[in-house]
Design a protein around this motif. Structure first.
Motif, PDB file in Angstrom:
ATOM      1  N   ARG A 189     -10.123   3.931  13.236  1.00 26.83           N
ATOM      2  CA  ARG A 189      -8.994   3.144  13.754  1.00 26.83           C
ATOM      3  C   ARG A 189      -9.287   1.649  13.652  1.00 26.83           C
ATOM      4  NH1 ARG A 189      -8.993   7.484  17.485  1.00 26.83           N
ATOM      5  NH2 ARG A 189     -10.252   6.292  18.992  1.00 26.83           N
ATOM      6  N   TYR A 190     -10.539   1.268  13.885  1.00 30.25           N
ATOM      7  CA  TYR A 190     -10.890  -0.149  13.773  1.00 30.25           C
ATOM      8  C   TYR A 190     -10.825  -0.612  12.323  1.00 30.25           C
ATOM      9  CZ  TYR A 190     -13.242  -4.600  14.267  1.00 30.25           C
ATOM     10  OH  TYR A 190     -13.520  -5.936  14.222  1.00 30.25           O
ATOM     11  N   LEU A 191     -11.340   0.202  11.414  1.00 31.62           N
ATOM     12  CA  LEU A 191     -11.310  -0.163  10.001  1.00 31.62           C
ATOM     13  C   LEU A 191      -9.878  -0.248   9.477  1.00 31.62           C
ATOM     14  CD1 LEU A 191     -14.221   2.015   8.512  1.00 31.62           C
ATOM     15  CD2 LEU A 191     -14.282  -0.419   9.103  1.00 31.62           C
ATOM     16  N   ASP A 192      -9.012   0.609   9.963  1.00 35.85           N
ATOM     17  CA  ASP A 192      -7.623   0.603   9.493  1.00 35.85           C
ATOM     18  C   ASP A 192      -6.900  -0.685   9.859  1.00 35.85           C
ATOM     19  OD1 ASP A 192      -7.775   3.029   8.249  1.00 35.85           O
ATOM     20  OD2 ASP A 192      -6.723   4.156   9.804  1.00 35.85           O
ATOM     21  N   GLY A 193      -7.353  -1.344  10.917  1.00 41.33           N
ATOM     22  CA  GLY A 193      -6.817  -2.659  11.253  1.00 41.33           C
ATOM     23  C   GLY A 193      -5.352  -2.649  11.649  1.00 41.33           C
ATOM     24  N   PRO A 194      -4.661  -3.768  11.421  1.00 46.02           N
ATOM     25  CA  PRO A 194      -3.278  -3.893  11.887  1.00 46.02           C
ATOM     26  C   PRO A 194      -2.297  -2.995  11.128  1.00 46.02           C
ATOM     27  CG  PRO A 194      -3.909  -5.804  10.577  1.00 46.02           C
ATOM     28  CD  PRO A 194      -5.152  -5.013  10.797  1.00 46.02           C
ATOM     29  N   TYR A 195      -2.709  -2.441   9.989  1.00 50.83           N
ATOM     30  CA  TYR A 195      -1.805  -1.596   9.203  1.00 50.83           C
ATOM     31  C   TYR A 195      -2.220  -0.127   9.274  1.00 50.83           C
ATOM     32  CZ  TYR A 195       0.108  -5.941   7.476  1.00 50.83           C
ATOM     33  OH  TYR A 195       0.703  -7.175   7.397  1.00 50.83           O
ATOM     34  N   ARG A 196      -2.656   0.289  10.456  1.00 49.65           N
ATOM     35  CA  ARG A 196      -3.109   1.666  10.650  1.00 49.65           C
ATOM     36  C   ARG A 196      -2.024   2.673  10.301  1.00 49.65           C
ATOM     37  NH1 ARG A 196      -4.458   2.446  16.558  1.00 49.65           N
ATOM     38  NH2 ARG A 196      -5.857   0.733  16.010  1.00 49.65           N
ATOM     39  N   GLU A 197      -0.806   2.430  10.763  1.00 45.02           N
ATOM     40  CA  GLU A 197       0.277   3.387  10.517  1.00 45.02           C
ATOM     41  C   GLU A 197       0.605   3.498   9.033  1.00 45.02           C
ATOM     42  OE1 GLU A 197       3.628   2.394  12.902  1.00 45.02           O
ATOM     43  OE2 GLU A 197       2.591   2.751  14.815  1.00 45.02           O
ATOM     44  N   VAL A 198       0.539   2.379   8.310  1.00 48.11           N
ATOM     45  CA  VAL A 198       0.793   2.396   6.866  1.00 48.11           C
ATOM     46  C   VAL A 198      -0.265   3.229   6.159  1.00 48.11           C
ATOM     47  CG1 VAL A 198       0.858   0.976   4.778  1.00 48.11           C
ATOM     48  CG2 VAL A 198       1.988   0.179   6.865  1.00 48.11           C
ATOM     49  N   SER A 216       2.050  -3.814   2.057  1.00 49.89           N
ATOM     50  CA  SER A 216       2.042  -3.311   0.678  1.00 49.89           C
ATOM     51  C   SER A 216       0.618  -3.223   0.136  1.00 49.89           C
ATOM     52  CB  SER A 216       2.910  -4.203  -0.222  1.00 49.89           C
ATOM     53  OG  SER A 216       2.292  -5.460  -0.456  1.00 49.89           O
ATOM     54  N   ILE A 217      -0.232  -4.192   0.484  1.00 48.61           N
ATOM     55  CA  ILE A 217      -1.621  -4.153   0.031  1.00 48.61           C
ATOM     56  C   ILE A 217      -2.355  -2.983   0.684  1.00 48.61           C
ATOM     57  CG2 ILE A 217      -3.819  -5.390   0.008  1.00 48.61           C
ATOM     58  CD1 ILE A 217      -2.184  -7.993  -0.083  1.00 48.61           C
ATOM     59  N   ALA A 218      -2.127  -2.785   1.982  1.00 49.52           N
ATOM     60  CA  ALA A 218      -2.777  -1.671   2.683  1.00 49.52           C
ATOM     61  C   ALA A 218      -2.372  -0.329   2.083  1.00 49.52           C
ATOM     62  CB  ALA A 218      -2.415  -1.712   4.172  1.00 49.52           C
ATOM     63  N   ALA A 219      -1.097  -0.160   1.765  1.00 49.24           N
ATOM     64  CA  ALA A 219      -0.628   1.086   1.159  1.00 49.24           C
ATOM     65  C   ALA A 219      -1.260   1.294  -0.204  1.00 49.24           C
ATOM     66  CB  ALA A 219       0.892   1.078   1.054  1.00 49.24           C
ATOM     67  N   PHE A 220      -1.323   0.237  -0.991  1.00 53.03           N
ATOM     68  CA  PHE A 220      -1.884   0.344  -2.341  1.00 53.03           C
ATOM     69  C   PHE A 220      -3.368   0.683  -2.282  1.00 53.03           C
ATOM     70  CE2 PHE A 220      -3.676  -1.333  -6.293  1.00 53.03           C
ATOM     71  CZ  PHE A 220      -2.794  -0.818  -7.231  1.00 53.03           C
ATOM     72  N   GLU A 221      -4.114   0.001  -1.430  1.00 54.92           N
ATOM     73  CA  GLU A 221      -5.542   0.296  -1.299  1.00 54.92           C
ATOM     74  C   GLU A 221      -5.764   1.768  -0.946  1.00 54.92           C
ATOM     75  OE1 GLU A 221      -6.820  -4.067   0.580  1.00 54.92           O
ATOM     76  OE2 GLU A 221      -6.839  -2.249   1.802  1.00 54.92           O
TER      77      GLU A 221
END
Length: 644
Positions: free
Chosen positions: A20-29, A87-92
């Motif tokens: 959860r910490y690594l996922d950061g602010p875009y956890r849900e994405v 968008s960057i979080a989803a792509f990664e």
């Protein structure tokens, strides 16, 4: 003297909390992307004929578009989400799955869509953005040519304005100017952003981008457009790379992507940016998102490899103590720890650096306060991080494959695809060696500016810090320059190796020393009348070392900042061990340089190696939790040797 063999108590690590910490602010994405990739229709495939594989990847891309995964970074008024960071979080996260799908999406939404969004204006957005986001209009990004790759300013394709018809004429003058390796071109692309030398009368203001239709609705190439298939590649064969050439193809004047420059109906070239070099780099700079995304994707591919190898190393047993009842787990062997765990620590370090650069990009593209200097620093950071992360992925996947022995050589365990599909990451979106030179050029420019603005005391302190190169010299310098004793570091032998301030000091000292050294070499060569290009060429290895030292220090700083933000004591301690391992293994890898320049004694160098070994033992205790925290679902990982 502080001990260098400090062993902390075992850490009880919660993998879910760390995820959860690594996922950061875009956890849900990220969670949404993982759920989509876990569905049976996205299961990894092997051995499909190329034609079938290409069609499957296109179908899967359209599935993602239907789920809203592909439009997060586009404006809301065109059906997007208006959030570049999302968008960057989803792509990664998409990089945990089929990398052909990742690259297909990168071409469609990052390159073609990004050129349209960032280089075009409302007239282009109204015509094409909504169709692009829905994946109804497959597009291409036609920049690279057979004869010109990284040297974009020298492209051969021309776009000549004809005032009689109010059109541009797009032409490929020779084979070298053929657009090469263009994603989406071989089969699916119907339109392209074509980069060409603009010619308006006698004026040649440089490379600009134009929208050029390629095929009709039935998929037939349009008159004057020649399309060739690049054929089979080492990997990524679900992506239809092709070659494009144009025989005096006419397009309307409005097809020029005119955010930064335009041509009037009368044939007058207009731009608010007068300097052609600055104009070119401003245009290219808007496409920085591609480099940021490639770096993030490579980092996640490396996480896949490490997860497979670490899980296997915690199950597979081999040999053991003589007369013992059981064999020893692979990950309990020091050599196994040494080959995997420093790479695991580096993956964590790069994760936080990627999070940092993505956050800066989000601010830059979201209308936040962002100066021209901020933009230059972001471009340099993105270039350097893309280089170091893609090289890290190549090394990590190979080491992980070897760590799994013959099991790693089986295609079902994913290394074949990971190796083949990520290999090109080191050269697309910029060849890594060229990107490091770009980083170094920015550092040298800043270095020159820094000297120009230094007052005398600051200049003396800087020079004193650079010329003192050995332990003996430091002692003598303290006697000779009493007034400057505070700027000289304490004896290294008195410093604790797990002191993060000391680690950062070593990395910064190396960066500053190499930068000053290469600047002196360049200045000396030019002052002695040598051609600047030849001087730079002679110093190229030194220049690359400068960039690498800078990027490694930036990554360390990002890791430290990520730890400082963490409020959970156990997570903080686990991340701290990884940070120590990253820093000391990085210093160890360049210890020859530190020894040559007197910053480390031989005894201190040996202690660093001992400390890296101890850290590997410490990190091994949480290895399973550390890879599980990457959050890769078993259905997505899909390697039998890594599954329960």
């Amino acid at each position: 003297m502080a001990s260098t063999s400090y062993r902390p108590a075992a850490i009880s690590l919660d993998a879910d909390a760390l995820r959860r910490y690594l996922d950061g602010p875009y956890r849900e994405v990220r969670e949404l992307t993982r759920r989509i990739l876990s569905q049976p229709e996205h299961a990894p495939v092997q051995g499909l004929p190329t034609d079938e594989y290409r069609e499957l990847v296109l179908e899967r891309m359209r599935m993602l578009a239907a789920e809203g995964q592909t439009g997060m970074g586009f404006p809301v008024e065109y059906g997007g989400g208006g959030d570049v960071g999302a968008s960057i979080a989803a792509f990664e996260t998409l990089a945990h799955g089929d990398l052909s799908l990742l690259v297909k999406c990168g071409v469609q939404f990052g390159l073609w869509g990004g050129a349209l969004l960032h280089l075009g204006t409302k007239r282009h957005h109204d015509l094409y953005l909504e169709q692009t986001i829905r994946a109804d209009l497959p597009g291409c990004f036609a920049m690279t040519e057979i004869g010109h790759g990284s040297d974009v300013q020298s492209l051969g394709t021309t776009a000549t304005y004809d005032p009689k018809t109010d059109e541009f004429v797009i032409n490929t003058p020779d084979r070298a100017a053929t657009k090469h390796y263009i994603g989406n071109a071989a089969v699916h692309g119907r339109i392209a952003a074509v980069f060409a030398q603009l010619i308006v009368g006698t004026e040649k203001p440089g490379v600009h981008a134009f929208i050029v239709p390629l095929r009709d609705a039935d998929g037939t190439p349009l008159p004057g457009v020649t399309i060739e298939d690049c054929g089979e590649k080492i990997g990524l064969n679900g992506v239809d790379n092709g070659m494009l050439s144009f025989d005096h193809v006419r397009i309307p004047r409005e097809a020029l992507l005119n955010r930064y420059a335009d041509v009037t109906p009368e044939g007058v070239y207009e731009s608010d940016i007068e300097n052609p070099n600055r104009r070119f780099f401003t245009m290219i700079g808007t496409l920085i998102q591609g480099r940021v995304c490639v770096g993030g994707a490579a980092g996640n591919a490396a996480k896949n490899a490490l997860t497979i190898a670490v899980r296997h190393g915690l199950k597979r047993r081999q040999f053991g103590p003589p007369g013992g009842e059981s064999e020893t787990l692979l990950l309990d062997y020091r050599t196994h720890q040494r080959r995997l765990l420093p790479l695991l620590a580096k993956s964590y370090a790069l994760h936080f650096a990627q999070e940092e650069v993505a956050a800066k990009l989000h601010v830059a593209f979201s209308g936040g306060e962002f100066s021209e200097r901020d933009q230059r620093e972001l471009e340099s950071y993105a270039a350097g991080l893309k280089a170091i992360t893609t090289w890290h992925a190549t090394e990590t996947i190979q080491q992980s494959r070897e760590a799994c022995g013959g099991f790693g050589y089986l295609a079902e365990n994913r290394f074949a695809a990971l190796k083949a599909d990520t290999d090109v990451f080191t050269t697309f979106e910029g060849d890594n060696w060229i990107l490091y030179q770009l980083v170094a050029k920015g550092l040298l420019t800043d270095y020159k500016d820094q000297f120009a603005s230094m007052d005398q005391p600051a200049l003396v302190r800087f020079v004193a810090g650079q010329v003192v190169e050995t332990v003996v010299e430091k002692s003598l310098a303290r006697q000779l320059i009493g007034a400057l004793v505070d700027v000289l570091p304490a004896s290294d032998d008195e410093r604790e190796l797990r002191d993060r301030g000391y680690q950062g000091e070593l990395l910064r000292w190396r960066e500053e020393h190499i930068l000053a050294s290469v600047a002196r070499r360049l200045k000396s060569g030019i002052d002695n009348g040598f051609d600047p290009f030849r001087v730079f060429n002679f110093c190229q290895d030194h220049v690359i070392h400068t960039a690498r030292a800078h990027v490694e220090r930036k990554v360390f700083d990002a890791f430290v900042a990520g730890i400082d933000r963490c409020e959970d004591p156990q997570l903080k301690e686990a991340l701290g061990q990884l940070c120590d391992l990253y820093a000391l293994s990085t210093i160890e890898a360049d210890r020859g340089w530190y020894l040559e320049h007197g910053r480390l004694t031989t005894q201190r160098s040996k202690r660093i190696t001992t400390e890296v070994n101890l850290l590997c033992m410490d990190v091994r205790e949480q290895a399973r939790e550390l890879v599980d925290a990457f959050g890769i679902p078993d259905e997505v990982l899909a390697a039998p040797i890594a599954l329960p």
